[in-house]
Design a protein around this motif. Sequence first.
Motif, PDB file in Angstrom:
ATOM      1  N   ARG A 180       0.821  -1.216   0.000  1.00  0.00           N
ATOM      2  CA  ARG A 180       0.000   0.000   0.000  1.00  0.00           C
ATOM      3  C   ARG A 180       0.852   1.262   0.000  1.00  0.00           C
ATOM      4  N   LYS A 181       1.940   1.269   0.786  1.00  0.00           N
ATOM      5  CA  LYS A 181       2.825   2.434   0.796  1.00  0.00           C
ATOM      6  C   LYS A 181       3.519   2.604  -0.553  1.00  0.00           C
ATOM      7  N   LEU A 182       3.924   1.496  -1.146  1.00  0.00           N
ATOM      8  CA  LEU A 182       4.577   1.574  -2.449  1.00  0.00           C
ATOM      9  C   LEU A 182       3.643   2.198  -3.471  1.00  0.00           C
ATOM     10  N   VAL A 183       2.378   1.807  -3.425  1.00  0.00           N
ATOM     11  CA  VAL A 183       1.392   2.361  -4.354  1.00  0.00           C
ATOM     12  C   VAL A 183       1.256   3.866  -4.160  1.00  0.00           C
ATOM     13  N   GLN A 184       1.107   4.298  -2.904  1.00  0.00           N
ATOM     14  CA  GLN A 184       0.846   5.712  -2.638  1.00  0.00           C
ATOM     15  C   GLN A 184       2.084   6.573  -2.862  1.00  0.00           C
ATOM     16  N   TYR A 185       3.185   6.183  -2.257  1.00  0.00           N
ATOM     17  CA  TYR A 185       4.399   6.982  -2.379  1.00  0.00           C
ATOM     18  C   TYR A 185       5.045   6.789  -3.756  1.00  0.00           C
ATOM     19  N   GLY A 186       5.035   5.559  -4.236  1.00  0.00           N
ATOM     20  CA  GLY A 186       5.643   5.279  -5.529  1.00  0.00           C
ATOM     21  C   GLY A 186       4.897   5.936  -6.670  1.00  0.00           C
ATOM     22  N   TYR A 187       3.570   5.996  -6.572  1.00  0.00           N
ATOM     23  CA  TYR A 187       2.798   6.643  -7.635  1.00  0.00           C
ATOM     24  C   TYR A 187       3.151   8.117  -7.746  1.00  0.00           C
ATOM     25  N   LEU A 188       3.313   8.788  -6.603  1.00  0.00           N
ATOM     26  CA  LEU A 188       3.706  10.192  -6.627  1.00  0.00           C
ATOM     27  C   LEU A 188       5.041  10.353  -7.348  1.00  0.00           C
ATOM     28  N   GLY A 189       5.993   9.464  -7.055  1.00  0.00           N
ATOM     29  CA  GLY A 189       7.281   9.526  -7.732  1.00  0.00           C
ATOM     30  C   GLY A 189       7.166   9.251  -9.220  1.00  0.00           C
ATOM     31  N   MET A 190       6.262   8.328  -9.595  1.00  0.00           N
ATOM     32  CA  MET A 190       6.078   8.011 -11.009  1.00  0.00           C
ATOM     33  C   MET A 190       5.504   9.202 -11.767  1.00  0.00           C
ATOM     34  N   THR A 224      -3.510   7.323  15.971  1.00  0.00           N
ATOM     35  CA  THR A 224      -3.120   5.970  15.587  1.00  0.00           C
ATOM     36  C   THR A 224      -2.190   6.007  14.378  1.00  0.00           C
ATOM     37  N   HIS A 225      -1.482   4.901  14.188  1.00  0.00           N
ATOM     38  CA  HIS A 225      -0.601   4.773  13.032  1.00  0.00           C
ATOM     39  C   HIS A 225      -1.414   4.862  11.743  1.00  0.00           C
ATOM     40  N   GLU A 226      -2.607   4.275  11.745  1.00  0.00           N
ATOM     41  CA  GLU A 226      -3.457   4.312  10.558  1.00  0.00           C
ATOM     42  C   GLU A 226      -3.870   5.731  10.210  1.00  0.00           C
ATOM     43  N   GLN A 227      -4.151   6.553  11.251  1.00  0.00           N
ATOM     44  CA  GLN A 227      -4.563   7.922  10.982  1.00  0.00           C
ATOM     45  C   GLN A 227      -3.408   8.741  10.401  1.00  0.00           C
ATOM     46  N   VAL A 228      -2.197   8.478  10.876  1.00  0.00           N
ATOM     47  CA  VAL A 228      -1.017   9.146  10.317  1.00  0.00           C
ATOM     48  C   VAL A 228      -0.857   8.771   8.848  1.00  0.00           C
ATOM     49  N   LEU A 229      -0.961   7.471   8.552  1.00  0.00           N
ATOM     50  CA  LEU A 229      -0.867   7.015   7.161  1.00  0.00           C
ATOM     51  C   LEU A 229      -1.922   7.682   6.302  1.00  0.00           C
ATOM     52  N   HIS A 230      -3.139   7.726   6.822  1.00  0.00           N
ATOM     53  CA  HIS A 230      -4.252   8.312   6.068  1.00  0.00           C
ATOM     54  C   HIS A 230      -3.952   9.763   5.689  1.00  0.00           C
ATOM     55  N   ARG A 231      -3.449  10.524   6.606  1.00  0.00           N
ATOM     56  CA  ARG A 231      -3.203  11.941   6.324  1.00  0.00           C
ATOM     57  C   ARG A 231      -2.024  12.133   5.372  1.00  0.00           C
ATOM     58  N   VAL A 232      -0.969  11.351   5.558  1.00  0.00           N
ATOM     59  CA  VAL A 232       0.173  11.464   4.647  1.00  0.00           C
ATOM     60  C   VAL A 232      -0.225  10.990   3.253  1.00  0.00           C
ATOM     61  N   PHE A 233      -1.011   9.906   3.179  1.00  0.00           N
ATOM     62  CA  PHE A 233      -1.509   9.429   1.883  1.00  0.00           C
ATOM     63  C   PHE A 233      -2.348  10.504   1.196  1.00  0.00           C
ATOM     64  N   SER A 234      -3.180  11.188   1.977  1.00  0.00           N
ATOM     65  CA  SER A 234      -4.049  12.223   1.412  1.00  0.00           C
ATOM     66  C   SER A 234      -3.236  13.371   0.831  1.00  0.00           C
ATOM     67  N   ILE A 235      -2.180  13.770   1.528  1.00  0.00           N
ATOM     68  CA  ILE A 235      -1.305  14.829   1.019  1.00  0.00           C
ATOM     69  C   ILE A 235      -0.643  14.382  -0.287  1.00  0.00           C
ATOM     70  N   CYS A 236      -0.197  13.122  -0.322  1.00  0.00           N
ATOM     71  CA  CYS A 236       0.430  12.593  -1.541  1.00  0.00           C
ATOM     72  C   CYS A 236      -0.544  12.621  -2.715  1.00  0.00           C
ATOM     73  N   SER A 237      -1.794  12.232  -2.467  1.00  0.00           N
ATOM     74  CA  SER A 237      -2.804  12.248  -3.528  1.00  0.00           C
ATOM     75  C   SER A 237      -3.063  13.669  -4.004  1.00  0.00           C
ATOM     76  N   PHE A 238      -3.125  14.601  -3.065  1.00  0.00           N
ATOM     77  CA  PHE A 238      -3.352  16.012  -3.397  1.00  0.00           C
ATOM     78  C   PHE A 238      -2.224  16.548  -4.284  1.00  0.00           C
ATOM     79  N   ILE A 239      -0.976  16.261  -3.909  1.00  0.00           N
ATOM     80  CA  ILE A 239       0.168  16.735  -4.690  1.00  0.00           C
ATOM     81  C   ILE A 239       0.189  16.082  -6.063  1.00  0.00           C
ATOM     82  N   ALA A 240      -0.051  14.752  -6.101  1.00  0.00           N
ATOM     83  CA  ALA A 240      -0.019  14.032  -7.381  1.00  0.00           C
ATOM     84  C   ALA A 240      -1.085  14.552  -8.330  1.00  0.00           C
TER      85      ALA A 240
END
Length: 459
Positions: free
Chosen positions: A290-300, A387-403
């Motif tokens: 899941r992290k690879l998808v979110q972070y890797g997609y931004l890099g792609m 929670t760890h999940e909430q941190v992931l959710h917010r960082v993922f959301s920022i990545c989606s916004f930037i992408a």
Amino acid sequence: LRIGFSASCYIKSPNRYCQCLNWFPTMEQKGVKVMLSKVPEQSWHRVRWVLAISWLILIFSLFYDPISHNLTDPDNLFSLFRDPILTRDPCVQVQGVCLDEKPYALGARMFWGMIVPSTIMIVLVFGHETWRRICPLYFLSQIPRALGLQPQKDISKNPWLVRNHLYVQFAIFFIGLNCRILFVNSDRLVLGLFLSLTIVSAIMMVFLYGGRSWCHYVCPFGMVQMVFTGPRGLLGTEAHNTPKTITQSMCRTLDKTTGEEKSACISCKSPCMDIDSEKAYWQQLTKPGRKLVQYGYLGMVIGYFVYYWLYAGNFDYYLSGAWTHEENQLGALFKPGFYIMNHPIAIPKLVATPLTFVVFVALSCVICTKLEKLYKAALWRKNKSITHEQVLHRVFSICSFIAFNFFFIYGGRPEINRFPVLVQFLFQSVVILVSSLWLYQTWGRSFYQYIQEIGRASC
């Protein structure tokens, strides 16, 4: 404390639990939403037919099109598709050499410059549920079911694919973007074969495993939908607050006797984002890959657009749209893949392209992972319970916004740049507004809030 209090209420009395839930204020937004899920399946079926036929016509035009090149002729003042860049001065340069421009067929330009950006916008604004109900590839993949063919295998008997499908989808997406730059972008015949092979692959996957096995486990755009939908699209519906047994984009069919919709789900995936996208989102937030998808997609995304500058030596090459009709794309495979500060670098384009993507994906994953840890540490220093999940959710959301915003700085720009400056400004303003509203709606969501809303619905 809130979670524990609500849980203790439920243990004592379900009715008391409902009162507890109502006692806590929610951040649920009020407003008008486009309830596209209420559109009858028969209407969506007609839309799918129109889109599928249109897509097949476009693919056919990639093999044979003696007409549309007249529409891009800059001297054709009556055509909306005429292309002034073919005669402009200065010319479009690639590695210091002017491209030989002449009227061209429209197929590749329409697919890359109009259709692909439109799908990204639809997913973020209306949610995956709308796109999956109109997707022409999904529609064509269901040919085996339309013919009454039963799935040959049970997807649950392939645990490796079920467990690692995000890695599979990311790998296919990675290969696809490389193929696009190297072979597909402007070679109409190769693009036609590429799209035809995609259709055949989708049909074969559904023939083997049935349901939406192609969409869930193989289709690279399914991964993109996960990135840009988040818990739900900006105007997407909430399955857990829908009083219907058939929700969102779940597989459905018409009962021939009653004419009513009925479920056609074969449980090819659980949790299924076509049944409840937010439930699937929260339960798969920590899934392997899941992290690879979110972070890797931004890099792609960033790497894809930056590579055009690294290759041509200027951004004008991409923004002009010349890459959609460049002559002899395959002939450049072994030419220098980088042209930096007016100097070619002797790394073949065939090697330079995947190398660029690997570097940008790696950088994106490292930087985003570091920011994720810093954000979590900053919250803990302020004694905030998160929670760890909430941190992931917010960082993922920022990545989606930037992408999303980075994509629309460049994606679709070859078409937008043909309009007056005011229209270009309005388009970019809409992109920023839409993505900001999506981020505002998504940022405050949590799994706990989702559970609260389920409790209210059951009460």
